[in-house]
Design a protein around this motif. Structure first.
Motif, PDB file in Angstrom:
ATOM      1  N   ASP A  44       0.847  -1.192   0.000  1.00 48.56           N
ATOM      2  CA  ASP A  44       0.000   0.000   0.000  1.00 48.56           C
ATOM      3  C   ASP A  44       0.881   1.240   0.000  1.00 48.56           C
ATOM      4  O   ASP A  44       1.991   1.230   0.534  1.00 48.56           O
ATOM      5  N   MET A  45       0.388   2.325  -0.566  1.00 51.88           N
ATOM      6  CA  MET A  45       1.094   3.599  -0.545  1.00 51.88           C
ATOM      7  C   MET A  45       0.790   4.227   0.816  1.00 51.88           C
ATOM      8  O   MET A  45      -0.132   5.018   0.966  1.00 51.88           O
ATOM      9  N   ALA A  46       1.541   3.819   1.844  1.00 53.92           N
ATOM     10  CA  ALA A  46       1.236   4.210   3.220  1.00 53.92           C
ATOM     11  C   ALA A  46       2.368   5.013   3.825  1.00 53.92           C
ATOM     12  O   ALA A  46       3.536   4.681   3.644  1.00 53.92           O
ATOM     13  N   GLU A  47       2.014   6.077   4.544  1.00 52.28           N
ATOM     14  CA  GLU A  47       3.002   6.860   5.267  1.00 52.28           C
ATOM     15  C   GLU A  47       3.298   6.188   6.598  1.00 52.28           C
ATOM     16  O   GLU A  47       2.463   5.474   7.149  1.00 52.28           O
ATOM     17  N   GLN A  48       4.504   6.427   7.100  1.00 57.85           N
ATOM     18  CA  GLN A  48       4.928   5.777   8.323  1.00 57.85           C
ATOM     19  C   GLN A  48       5.831   6.720   9.112  1.00 57.85           C
ATOM     20  O   GLN A  48       6.501   7.582   8.533  1.00 57.85           O
ATOM     21  N   TRP A  49       5.847   6.576  10.428  1.00 60.08           N
ATOM     22  CA  TRP A  49       6.708   7.387  11.298  1.00 60.08           C
ATOM     23  C   TRP A  49       7.879   6.554  11.811  1.00 60.08           C
ATOM     24  O   TRP A  49       7.731   5.364  12.101  1.00 60.08           O
ATOM     25  N   GLN A  50       9.043   7.196  11.958  1.00 64.69           N
ATOM     26  CA  GLN A  50      10.147   6.604  12.710  1.00 64.69           C
ATOM     27  C   GLN A  50       9.787   6.761  14.180  1.00 64.69           C
ATOM     28  O   GLN A  50       9.093   7.702  14.561  1.00 64.69           O
ATOM     29  N   THR A  51      10.261   5.860  15.005  1.00 63.54           N
ATOM     30  CA  THR A  51       9.988   5.956  16.437  1.00 63.54           C
ATOM     31  C   THR A  51      11.275   5.768  17.233  1.00 63.54           C
ATOM     32  O   THR A  51      12.253   5.219  16.739  1.00 63.54           O
ATOM     33  N   THR A  52      11.248   6.246  18.453  1.00 68.00           N
ATOM     34  CA  THR A  52      12.320   5.966  19.404  1.00 68.00           C
ATOM     35  C   THR A  52      11.693   5.253  20.589  1.00 68.00           C
ATOM     36  O   THR A  52      10.533   5.494  20.941  1.00 68.00           O
ATOM     37  N   THR A  53      12.461   4.374  21.184  1.00 68.59           N
ATOM     38  CA  THR A  53      11.989   3.607  22.329  1.00 68.59           C
ATOM     39  C   THR A  53      12.902   3.877  23.512  1.00 68.59           C
ATOM     40  O   THR A  53      14.126   3.794  23.394  1.00 68.59           O
ATOM     41  N   ASN A  54      12.313   4.225  24.641  1.00 61.72           N
ATOM     42  CA  ASN A  54      13.067   4.477  25.871  1.00 61.72           C
ATOM     43  C   ASN A  54      12.564   3.532  26.946  1.00 61.72           C
ATOM     44  O   ASN A  54      11.363   3.476  27.207  1.00 61.72           O
ATOM     45  N   ASN A  55      13.491   2.827  27.568  1.00 59.31           N
ATOM     46  CA  ASN A  55      13.147   1.975  28.697  1.00 59.31           C
ATOM     47  C   ASN A  55      13.457   2.743  29.972  1.00 59.31           C
ATOM     48  O   ASN A  55      14.596   2.823  30.410  1.00 59.31           O
ATOM     49  N   LEU A  56      12.442   3.360  30.526  1.00 60.53           N
ATOM     50  CA  LEU A  56      12.605   4.160  31.727  1.00 60.53           C
ATOM     51  C   LEU A  56      12.359   3.299  32.964  1.00 60.53           C
ATOM     52  O   LEU A  56      11.577   2.344  32.932  1.00 60.53           O
ATOM     53  N   ALA A  57      13.012   3.660  34.044  1.00 63.14           N
ATOM     54  CA  ALA A  57      12.828   2.922  35.297  1.00 63.14           C
ATOM     55  C   ALA A  57      11.372   3.012  35.746  1.00 63.14           C
ATOM     56  O   ALA A  57      10.686   4.006  35.514  1.00 63.14           O
ATOM     57  N   ASN A  58      10.909   1.994  36.384  1.00 64.92           N
ATOM     58  CA  ASN A  58       9.569   1.926  36.961  1.00 64.92           C
ATOM     59  C   ASN A  58       8.450   1.959  35.926  1.00 64.92           C
ATOM     60  O   ASN A  58       7.355   2.401  36.216  1.00 64.92           O
ATOM     61  N   ARG A  59       8.726   1.525  34.703  1.00 68.10           N
ATOM     62  CA  ARG A  59       7.671   1.421  33.687  1.00 68.10           C
ATOM     63  C   ARG A  59       7.512  -0.041  33.317  1.00 68.10           C
ATOM     64  O   ARG A  59       8.486  -0.747  33.113  1.00 68.10           O
ATOM     65  N   ASP A  60       6.262  -0.467  33.180  1.00 70.89           N
ATOM     66  CA  ASP A  60       6.000  -1.844  32.772  1.00 70.89           C
ATOM     67  C   ASP A  60       6.238  -2.053  31.287  1.00 70.89           C
ATOM     68  O   ASP A  60       6.462  -3.170  30.843  1.00 70.89           O
ATOM     69  N   TYR A  61       6.159  -0.959  30.527  1.00 75.71           N
ATOM     70  CA  TYR A  61       6.281  -1.048  29.067  1.00 75.71           C
ATOM     71  C   TYR A  61       7.127   0.129  28.590  1.00 75.71           C
ATOM     72  O   TYR A  61       7.012   1.229  29.130  1.00 75.71           O
ATOM     73  N   PRO A  62       7.991  -0.060  27.600  1.00 81.31           N
ATOM     74  CA  PRO A  62       8.836   1.051  27.133  1.00 81.31           C
ATOM     75  C   PRO A  62       8.010   2.225  26.610  1.00 81.31           C
ATOM     76  O   PRO A  62       6.917   2.048  26.086  1.00 81.31           O
TER      77      PRO A  62
END
Length: 146
Positions: A44-62
């Motif tokens: 498909d001719m679909a737009e997409q975003w780049q992402t960054t992931t941060n694993n912070l302390a005390n988070r269940d999910y990045p």
């Protein structure tokens, strides 16, 4: 997430090694395109975003955040044929700069310039020896053809 492939029923792809003078409909329509035969599936001719992931302390999910828009990529699956259009795809893969494309899909027709960034033979299908895949990475936003 990569766009899901769409069935190529009614889809066509054409290539020109020449580039348009400007990125507008008039310049694209002045080019001579060569049809690529054997198209099986296209993305498909679909737009997409780049992402960054941060694993912070005390988070269940990045923590995932959007950063900037990603270049649109088109995966093209072909049945390998002796064809002038497929020969031009191979030439474009081996050149450092982009080529011009005209793609017609059930959801629209587009002109665009792209680098061919991946070439793969085979796959997991029963006809893998006859299959070929190219990834086209757009170098500018697509233009809707009228």
């Amino acid at each position: 997430m990569m766009p899901e492939p769409a069935l190529a029923v009614g889809s066509t792809l054409a290539i020109s090694l020449a580039l348009p003078a400007t990125l507008d409909a008039a310049s694209f329509s002045a080019l001579a395109f060569t049809a690529v035969r054997g198209v099986r599936t296209v993305g498909d001719m679909a737009e997409q975003w780049q992402t960054t992931t941060n694993n912070l302390a005390n988070r269940d999910y990045p923590l995932v955040t959007k950063t900037w828009r990603s270049a649109i990529q088109q995966d093209i699956d072909l049945l390998q044929l002796t064809d002038a259009g497929q020969a031009l795809l191979m030439q474009a893969y081996n050149q450092p700069g982009p080529a011009a494309f005209l793609m017609a899909q059930p959801n629209g027709t587009y002109w665009f310039t792209a680098l061919i960034t991946t070439r793969a033979a085979g796959g997991r299908s029963p006809d893998a020896l006859l299959a070929r895949r190219f990834t086209l990475t757009l170098t500018a936003p697509p233009i809707t053809a009228t």
